[in-house]
Design a protein around this motif. Structure first.
Motif, PDB file in Angstrom:
ATOM      1  N   GLU A 163       0.784  -1.219  -0.287  1.00 33.42           N
ATOM      2  CA  GLU A 163       0.342  -0.102  -0.211  1.00 33.42           C
ATOM      3  C   GLU A 163       0.728   1.522   0.111  1.00 33.42           C
ATOM      4  OE1 GLU A 163      -3.846   2.350   2.839  1.00 33.42           O
ATOM      5  OE2 GLU A 163      -2.530   0.530   3.489  1.00 33.42           O
ATOM      6  N   TRP A 164       1.679   1.402   0.746  1.00 31.57           N
ATOM      7  CA  TRP A 164       2.986   2.350   0.986  1.00 31.57           C
ATOM      8  C   TRP A 164       2.795   2.374  -0.412  1.00 31.57           C
ATOM      9  CZ3 TRP A 164       4.966   1.208   6.586  1.00 31.57           C
ATOM     10  CH2 TRP A 164       4.668   1.971   7.023  1.00 31.57           C
ATOM     11  N   VAL A 165       4.364   1.432  -0.865  1.00 30.05           N
ATOM     12  CA  VAL A 165       4.803   1.940  -2.233  1.00 30.05           C
ATOM     13  C   VAL A 165       3.110   1.922  -3.691  1.00 30.05           C
ATOM     14  CG1 VAL A 165       5.550   0.045  -4.332  1.00 30.05           C
ATOM     15  CG2 VAL A 165       6.278  -0.764  -1.821  1.00 30.05           C
ATOM     16  N   ALA A 166       2.597   2.102  -3.086  1.00 32.42           N
ATOM     17  CA  ALA A 166       1.312   2.611  -4.266  1.00 32.42           C
ATOM     18  C   ALA A 166       1.268   4.397  -4.192  1.00 32.42           C
ATOM     19  CB  ALA A 166       0.181   1.870  -4.655  1.00 32.42           C
ATOM     20  N   ASN A 167       0.540   4.525  -2.999  1.00 34.06           N
ATOM     21  CA  ASN A 167       0.482   5.596  -2.672  1.00 34.06           C
ATOM     22  C   ASN A 167       2.275   6.638  -2.700  1.00 34.06           C
ATOM     23  OD1 ASN A 167      -1.905   5.062  -1.862  1.00 34.06           O
ATOM     24  ND2 ASN A 167      -1.175   5.099   0.515  1.00 34.06           N
ATOM     25  N   ARG A 168       3.611   5.875  -2.516  1.00 37.26           N
ATOM     26  CA  ARG A 168       4.499   7.188  -2.531  1.00 37.26           C
ATOM     27  C   ARG A 168       4.283   7.010  -4.358  1.00 37.26           C
ATOM     28  NH1 ARG A 168       8.379   2.920   0.947  1.00 37.26           N
ATOM     29  NH2 ARG A 168       7.887   3.675   2.971  1.00 37.26           N
ATOM     30  N   PHE A 223      -2.476  22.957  -3.191  1.00 37.99           N
ATOM     31  CA  PHE A 223      -3.299  21.914  -2.305  1.00 37.99           C
ATOM     32  C   PHE A 223      -2.619  20.747  -1.559  1.00 37.99           C
ATOM     33  CE2 PHE A 223      -6.132  18.246  -2.713  1.00 37.99           C
ATOM     34  CZ  PHE A 223      -6.635  18.258  -1.738  1.00 37.99           C
ATOM     35  N   GLU A 224      -1.623  20.270  -2.386  1.00 42.55           N
ATOM     36  CA  GLU A 224      -0.755  19.229  -1.496  1.00 42.55           C
ATOM     37  C   GLU A 224       0.373  19.633  -0.763  1.00 42.55           C
ATOM     38  OE1 GLU A 224      -1.299  15.736  -5.031  1.00 42.55           O
ATOM     39  OE2 GLU A 224       0.739  16.816  -5.726  1.00 42.55           O
ATOM     40  N   ARG A 225       0.755  19.434   0.359  1.00 42.74           N
ATOM     41  CA  ARG A 225       1.521  19.583   1.267  1.00 42.74           C
ATOM     42  C   ARG A 225       2.234  18.645   2.054  1.00 42.74           C
ATOM     43  NH1 ARG A 225      -1.986  23.969   3.136  1.00 42.74           N
ATOM     44  NH2 ARG A 225      -2.513  24.933   0.910  1.00 42.74           N
ATOM     45  N   ILE A 226       2.941  19.013   3.040  1.00 48.67           N
ATOM     46  CA  ILE A 226       3.666  17.768   4.092  1.00 48.67           C
ATOM     47  C   ILE A 226       2.682  15.884   3.565  1.00 48.67           C
ATOM     48  CG2 ILE A 226       4.246  16.980   6.643  1.00 48.67           C
ATOM     49  CD1 ILE A 226       6.078  19.445   4.980  1.00 48.67           C
ATOM     50  N   ALA A 227       2.130  16.193   3.990  1.00 49.20           N
ATOM     51  CA  ALA A 227       1.174  14.619   3.876  1.00 49.20           C
ATOM     52  C   ALA A 227       1.586  14.097   2.806  1.00 49.20           C
ATOM     53  CB  ALA A 227      -0.335  15.037   4.000  1.00 49.20           C
ATOM     54  N   GLU A 228       1.778  15.163   1.265  1.00 52.22           N
ATOM     55  CA  GLU A 228       2.149  14.097  -0.178  1.00 52.22           C
ATOM     56  C   GLU A 228       3.564  14.324  -0.266  1.00 52.22           C
ATOM     57  OE1 GLU A 228      -0.917  12.248  -1.300  1.00 52.22           O
ATOM     58  OE2 GLU A 228      -1.686  13.399   0.474  1.00 52.22           O
ATOM     59  N   ASP A 229       4.588  14.666   0.157  1.00 50.79           N
ATOM     60  CA  ASP A 229       6.031  14.937   0.435  1.00 50.79           C
ATOM     61  C   ASP A 229       6.582  13.386   0.866  1.00 50.79           C
ATOM     62  OD1 ASP A 229       5.411  17.234  -0.492  1.00 50.79           O
ATOM     63  OD2 ASP A 229       7.093  18.342   1.407  1.00 50.79           O
ATOM     64  N   LEU A 230       7.910  13.338  -0.502  1.00 49.16           N
ATOM     65  CA  LEU A 230       8.305  12.318  -0.563  1.00 49.16           C
ATOM     66  C   LEU A 230       9.762  13.257  -0.456  1.00 49.16           C
ATOM     67  CD1 LEU A 230       6.597  11.031  -3.662  1.00 49.16           C
ATOM     68  CD2 LEU A 230       6.952  10.052  -1.111  1.00 49.16           C
ATOM     69  N   PRO A 231      10.793  11.924   0.276  1.00 51.01           N
ATOM     70  CA  PRO A 231      12.088  12.570  -0.252  1.00 51.01           C
ATOM     71  C   PRO A 231      13.311  12.434  -1.280  1.00 51.01           C
ATOM     72  CG  PRO A 231      11.920  10.282   1.181  1.00 51.01           C
ATOM     73  CD  PRO A 231       9.972  10.346   0.723  1.00 51.01           C
ATOM     74  N   LYS A 232      14.214  13.516  -1.301  1.00 53.89           N
ATOM     75  CA  LYS A 232      14.026  14.085  -2.474  1.00 53.89           C
ATOM     76  C   LYS A 232      14.605  12.978  -3.234  1.00 53.89           C
ATOM     77  CE  LYS A 232      18.633  15.480  -1.131  1.00 53.89           C
ATOM     78  NZ  LYS A 232      19.626  16.801  -1.590  1.00 53.89           N
TER      79      LYS A 232
END
Length: 363
Positions: free
Chosen positions: A204-209, A339-348
């Protein structure tokens, strides 16, 4: 521009952390690369080591209780090993008595109302934001002036547990403010992988990322730098001054080649430069219901593709090879990217498994 699509490789990074006054090595100092998952602690001799740091522009940060934060910014574009040493300055702490930070339950209704506003703005209101929480809200304080300007400060790094993407963030917040419709925040995050409870949760995390990356501002910049924005599903349009109601529906096709040129100051970087506004449409994903509520769109109108606008805040700005705008306030974002904030942020350093291969295809 195809060079931007290449895997940059990595290099070994080592160094020592010392007390600036005594030059004594500092064991157990926290050392990390900002906006990444690369972090470690110094050993008994104050030494740290990273075996594989992606080549490019980085900000190395060292922290330790009782010392001011140490920061070194550097650009490394070779496979050769690099040594970066830091010294930390002791902080002076006034000890006139015990200081106890109030817990959220002990704060007043006004503070809790401001906390809710901060969380909605900082963490966000995307569907995934419901699964991201600030674990140490007691370190936060807020101020609102008579004009309504809202400011937040944090006495310690914010700990954000993101069960949506599978990370825990240590966010070293430097600034957060809301003035009218403008939101400004800046800080240095460090990402740690959460341990999945099951194989299903890991998938699920893989898909969400993957979903969080696709259509994002970083996705657009990386694709644009490689000359693959259109192939990755982005459409670009120039827009005139949006303050004029007559200009709301006027737009002209734009090309990424006209927006980005190689940087003379940053190896592998590009200069983003344009006049007015640029509208970016991501054609492979529609806006969601949460975004429509945030935009106060009429419920019966048709769902559209994700649309964002960008405007240069202070003129031309530099983007590094990771798709990071070096000036945190260099670009003002509107629409879906706002609209997209910290909850949608990924490591660079995050890339979907097939992303580099796609960028290396012919346009």
């Amino acid at each position: 521009m195809a060079a931007a699509a290449q895997d940059p490789g990595c290099f070994a990074l080592t160094g020592t952390i010392r007390d600036a006054e005594t030059q004594v090595p500092l064991p157990s100092a926290h050392v990390f690369i900002a906006a990444s998952t690369l972090g470690t602690a110094t050993d008994a001799d104050g030494a740290y080591a990273f075996s594989c740091v992606p080549q490019g522009a980085h900000k190395l940060i060292a922290t330790m209780l009782g010392f001011e934060q140490g920061v070194v910014e550097f650009d490394h574009r070779s496979a050769e090993d690099r040594q970066v040493d830091l010294v930390l300055t002791p902080t002076v702490i006034e000890m006139d008595g015990a200081v106890v930070t109030a817990q959220p339950a002990e704060r007043g209704r006004k503070w809790r109302k401001r906390l809710n506003k901060f969380v909605d703005t900082f963490v966000g209101e995307t569907p995934g934001a419901d699964r991201a929480s600030i674990e140490n809200t007691e370190v936060l304080d807020f101020k609102v002036n008579w004009l309504g300007a809202f400011r937040a400060t944090a006495a310690a790094p914010l700990i954000v547990r993101n069960e949506h993407l599978g990370y825990q963030l240590e966010y070293h917040m430097k600034e957060f403010s809301i003035e009218g419709p403008t939101i400004r925040y800046d800080g240095d995050p460090f990402y740690e992988h959460l341990a999945p409870a099951s194989a299903e949760q890991e998938q699920e995390w893989v898909a969400n990322r993957r979903q969080a990356f696709h259509g994002s501002f970083r996705h657009f910049l990386l694709a644009a730098m490689a000359g693959r924005a259109e192939a990755e599903g982005f459409q670009l349009f120039y827009r005139p001054d949006l303050r004029s109601s007559a200009a709301q529906h006027i737009r002209f096709p734009a090309r990424t080649a006209d927006l980005l040129t190689p940087s003379d100051t940053l190896s592998g970087g590009m200069v983003l430069d344009f006049d007015g506004y640029v509208e970016v449409v991501y054609t492979r994903e529609e806006e969601n219901r949460a975004f429509r509520l945030w935009q106060r769109k009429w419920p019966l109108t048709a769902y559209e593709n994700q649309r964002s606008l960008m405007k240069l805040t202070k003129g031309a700005t530099v983007v590094d090879h990771n798709g990071e705008v070096l000036d945190p306030y260099g670009v003002t974002l509107y629409g879906y990217w706002a609209f997209e904030r910290i909850a949608e942020d990924l490591p660079k350093e995050y890339r979907p498994p097939d992303f580099l291969a796609r960028l290396q295809q012919e346009p």
